[in-house]
Design a protein around this motif. Structure first.
Motif, PDB file in Angstrom:
ATOM      1  N   ALA A  58      43.126  -1.664   2.056  1.00 14.24           N
ATOM      2  CA  ALA A  58      43.127  -0.276   2.515  1.00 14.24           C
ATOM      3  C   ALA A  58      41.760   0.058   3.080  1.00 14.24           C
ATOM      4  CB  ALA A  58      43.471   0.672   1.361  1.00 14.24           C
ATOM      5  N   ALA A  59      41.728   1.000   4.018  1.00 12.46           N
ATOM      6  CA  ALA A  59      40.463   1.368   4.645  1.00 12.46           C
ATOM      7  C   ALA A  59      40.565   2.765   5.245  1.00 12.46           C
ATOM      8  CB  ALA A  59      40.083   0.370   5.741  1.00 12.46           C
ATOM      9  N   VAL A  60      39.436   3.441   5.325  1.00  8.29           N
ATOM     10  CA  VAL A  60      39.339   4.720   6.025  1.00  8.29           C
ATOM     11  C   VAL A  60      39.105   4.427   7.498  1.00  8.29           C
ATOM     12  CG1 VAL A  60      37.991   6.832   6.312  1.00  8.29           C
ATOM     13  CG2 VAL A  60      38.477   5.961   4.013  1.00  8.29           C
ATOM     14  N   GLU A  61      39.902   5.014   8.360  1.00 10.37           N
ATOM     15  CA  GLU A  61      39.749   4.843   9.808  1.00 10.37           C
ATOM     16  C   GLU A  61      38.771   5.865  10.381  1.00 10.37           C
ATOM     17  OE1 GLU A  61      43.519   4.863  11.829  1.00 10.37           O
ATOM     18  OE2 GLU A  61      44.510   3.888  10.137  1.00 10.37           O
ATOM     19  N   GLU A  62      38.850   7.088   9.870  1.00  6.73           N
ATOM     20  CA  GLU A  62      38.025   8.168  10.420  1.00  6.73           C
ATOM     21  C   GLU A  62      37.862   9.261   9.379  1.00  6.73           C
ATOM     22  OE1 GLU A  62      38.169  11.438  14.096  1.00  6.73           O
ATOM     23  OE2 GLU A  62      39.823  10.026  13.781  1.00  6.73           O
ATOM     24  N   THR A  63      36.641   9.771   9.239  1.00  4.80           N
ATOM     25  CA  THR A  63      36.376  10.913   8.364  1.00  4.80           C
ATOM     26  C   THR A  63      36.097  12.127   9.231  1.00  4.80           C
ATOM     27  OG1 THR A  63      35.457   9.492   6.636  1.00  4.80           O
ATOM     28  CG2 THR A  63      34.920  11.828   6.530  1.00  4.80           C
ATOM     29  N   ARG A  64      36.832  13.195   8.983  1.00  2.86           N
ATOM     30  CA  ARG A  64      36.690  14.415   9.782  1.00  2.86           C
ATOM     31  C   ARG A  64      36.165  15.546   8.901  1.00  2.86           C
ATOM     32  NH1 ARG A  64      42.529  14.166  13.030  1.00  2.86           N
ATOM     33  NH2 ARG A  64      42.238  12.053  13.898  1.00  2.86           N
ATOM     34  N   PRO A 114      40.308  -2.402  16.135  1.00  3.45           N
ATOM     35  CA  PRO A 114      40.879  -3.739  16.356  1.00  3.45           C
ATOM     36  C   PRO A 114      41.524  -4.346  15.112  1.00  3.45           C
ATOM     37  CG  PRO A 114      38.736  -3.554  17.409  1.00  3.45           C
ATOM     38  CD  PRO A 114      38.922  -2.306  16.622  1.00  3.45           C
ATOM     39  N   ALA A 115      40.911  -4.147  13.945  1.00  2.00           N
ATOM     40  CA  ALA A 115      41.477  -4.709  12.713  1.00  2.00           C
ATOM     41  C   ALA A 115      42.847  -4.111  12.418  1.00  2.00           C
ATOM     42  CB  ALA A 115      40.527  -4.470  11.543  1.00  2.00           C
ATOM     43  N   VAL A 130      44.940  -2.856  14.752  1.00  2.00           N
ATOM     44  CA  VAL A 130      45.860  -3.390  15.753  1.00  2.00           C
ATOM     45  C   VAL A 130      46.399  -4.741  15.303  1.00  2.00           C
ATOM     46  CG1 VAL A 130      46.060  -4.234  18.128  1.00  2.00           C
ATOM     47  CG2 VAL A 130      44.769  -2.140  17.651  1.00  2.00           C
ATOM     48  N   ALA A 131      45.522  -5.578  14.734  1.00  2.00           N
ATOM     49  CA  ALA A 131      45.945  -6.887  14.241  1.00  2.00           C
ATOM     50  C   ALA A 131      46.944  -6.747  13.095  1.00  2.00           C
ATOM     51  CB  ALA A 131      44.727  -7.685  13.785  1.00  2.00           C
ATOM     52  N   LEU A 132      46.721  -5.789  12.210  1.00  2.00           N
ATOM     53  CA  LEU A 132      47.657  -5.559  11.101  1.00  2.00           C
ATOM     54  C   LEU A 132      49.021  -5.114  11.621  1.00  2.00           C
ATOM     55  CD1 LEU A 132      45.634  -3.737   8.268  1.00  2.00           C
ATOM     56  CD2 LEU A 132      46.799  -5.946   8.119  1.00  2.00           C
ATOM     57  N   LEU A 133      49.007  -4.234  12.633  1.00  2.00           N
ATOM     58  CA  LEU A 133      50.269  -3.730  13.187  1.00  2.00           C
ATOM     59  C   LEU A 133      51.014  -4.808  13.960  1.00  2.00           C
ATOM     60  CD1 LEU A 133      49.112  -0.183  14.308  1.00  2.00           C
ATOM     61  CD2 LEU A 133      50.848  -0.697  12.593  1.00  2.00           C
ATOM     62  N   ASP A 134      50.299  -5.834  14.427  1.00  2.00           N
ATOM     63  CA  ASP A 134      50.964  -6.964  15.081  1.00  2.00           C
ATOM     64  C   ASP A 134      51.759  -7.785  14.070  1.00  2.00           C
ATOM     65  OD1 ASP A 134      50.081  -6.357  17.586  1.00  2.00           O
ATOM     66  OD2 ASP A 134      48.335  -7.691  17.524  1.00  2.00           O
ATOM     67  N   GLU A 135      51.324  -7.750  12.811  1.00  2.00           N
ATOM     68  CA  GLU A 135      51.950  -8.573  11.775  1.00  2.00           C
ATOM     69  C   GLU A 135      52.928  -7.802  10.895  1.00  2.00           C
ATOM     70  OE1 GLU A 135      49.079 -10.640   9.439  1.00  2.00           O
ATOM     71  OE2 GLU A 135      47.833 -11.179  11.151  1.00  2.00           O
ATOM     72  N   HIS A 136      52.727  -6.474  10.787  1.00  2.00           N
ATOM     73  CA  HIS A 136      53.520  -5.689   9.835  1.00  2.00           C
ATOM     74  C   HIS A 136      54.053  -4.417  10.486  1.00  2.00           C
ATOM     75  CE1 HIS A 136      51.929  -8.236   6.623  1.00  2.00           C
ATOM     76  NE2 HIS A 136      50.734  -8.054   7.141  1.00  2.00           N
ATOM     77  N   ASP A 137      55.243  -3.996  10.077  1.00  3.14           N
ATOM     78  CA  ASP A 137      55.794  -2.725  10.532  1.00  3.14           C
ATOM     79  C   ASP A 137      55.074  -1.571   9.848  1.00  3.14           C
ATOM     80  OD1 ASP A 137      57.723  -3.773  12.254  1.00  3.14           O
ATOM     81  OD2 ASP A 137      59.158  -4.063  10.609  1.00  3.14           O
TER      82      ASP A 137
END
Length: 218
Positions: free
Chosen positions: A50-56, A112-113, A115-122
């Motif tokens: 799990a990771a934070v993509e953006e903090t607002r 990018p990381a 995008v790679a996850l979405l290439d492998e998983h729904d």
């Protein structure tokens, strides 16, 4: 803490469930357990990463988690745009906080990381999720926090069907909710108990120490 209770209803590929529980921890500790997204995989068996993509700002973020479901369901990616709101308190009632989350709108470019996850998983879309957290200090007892959460999921991708009549079989639903206790609630209680202790223990869960450091830094 109070017993974990899970309720659910299913309408075709839409799954609605509600979770209620009471944590033996103060409000800040309970919020931090789930806000520190990158630590989720250290204690939650259902989260591979799990990771934070953006903090607002201090009350809003976009994050994702790769969730391991019990066999035969495949791992799926969940993305959330979460916002924290101060709840309105009735007279003589304790203040509460409302956490509201949905899948992000997709307007921002993806890391990018991811995008790679979405290439492998729904991706498993979250139609809406909301949780009310209320601090309790009953009669001088140690602080506690009640949690009442509702989540609506769109299972179309997971079921690999757009048929509005398709739904998860009842045995698979029972399996999904059966793992909530050992995978999520039991380790969460252990971490919160460690955070509430006067002194760190050599037996406490591994994720307790980094959470404690972040709470102390806030």
């Amino acid at each position: 803490g109070g017993a974990l209770k899970v309720y659910h209803a299913q309408h075709g590929p839409s799954l609605l469930f509600r979770v209620t529980a009471t944590a033996d921890a103060d409000f800040a500790q309970t919020v931090a357990l789930f806000r520190e997204v990158d630590l989720l995989s250290q204690w939650n068996k259902g989260v591979a990463q799990a990771a934070v993509e953006e903090t607002r700002g201090p009350t809003e973020l976009v994050a994702h988690a790769l969730v391991n479901f019990p066999w035969p369901l495949p791992p799926s990616l969940i993305r959330l745009h979460a916002r924290l709101h101060a709840g309105a308190a009735a007279a003589a009632a304790p203040p509460s906080v409302l956490l509201v989350a949905t899948s992000p709108d997709g307007a921002a470019p993806l890391p990018p990381a991811l995008v790679a996850l979405l290439d492998e998983h729904d991706e498993l879309p979250i139609r809406c999720a909301a949780a009310r957290l209320t601090p309790r200090t009953d009669g001088g007892a140690p602080p506690r926090t009640t949690v009442d959460a509702v989540v609506a999921l769109d299972l179309s991708e997971l079921l690999e069907s757009a048929d509005v009549e398709v739904s998860l079989p009842s045995w698979l639903l029972r399996l999904l909710f059966r793992v909530v206790q050992p995978w999520v609630w039991k380790p969460a209680k252990a971490i919160l108990a460690a955070l509430g202790a006067k002194e760190p223990s050599r037996w406490e869960p591994a994720a307790a120490e980094p959470l404690r450091r972040r709470l102390d830094a806030d």
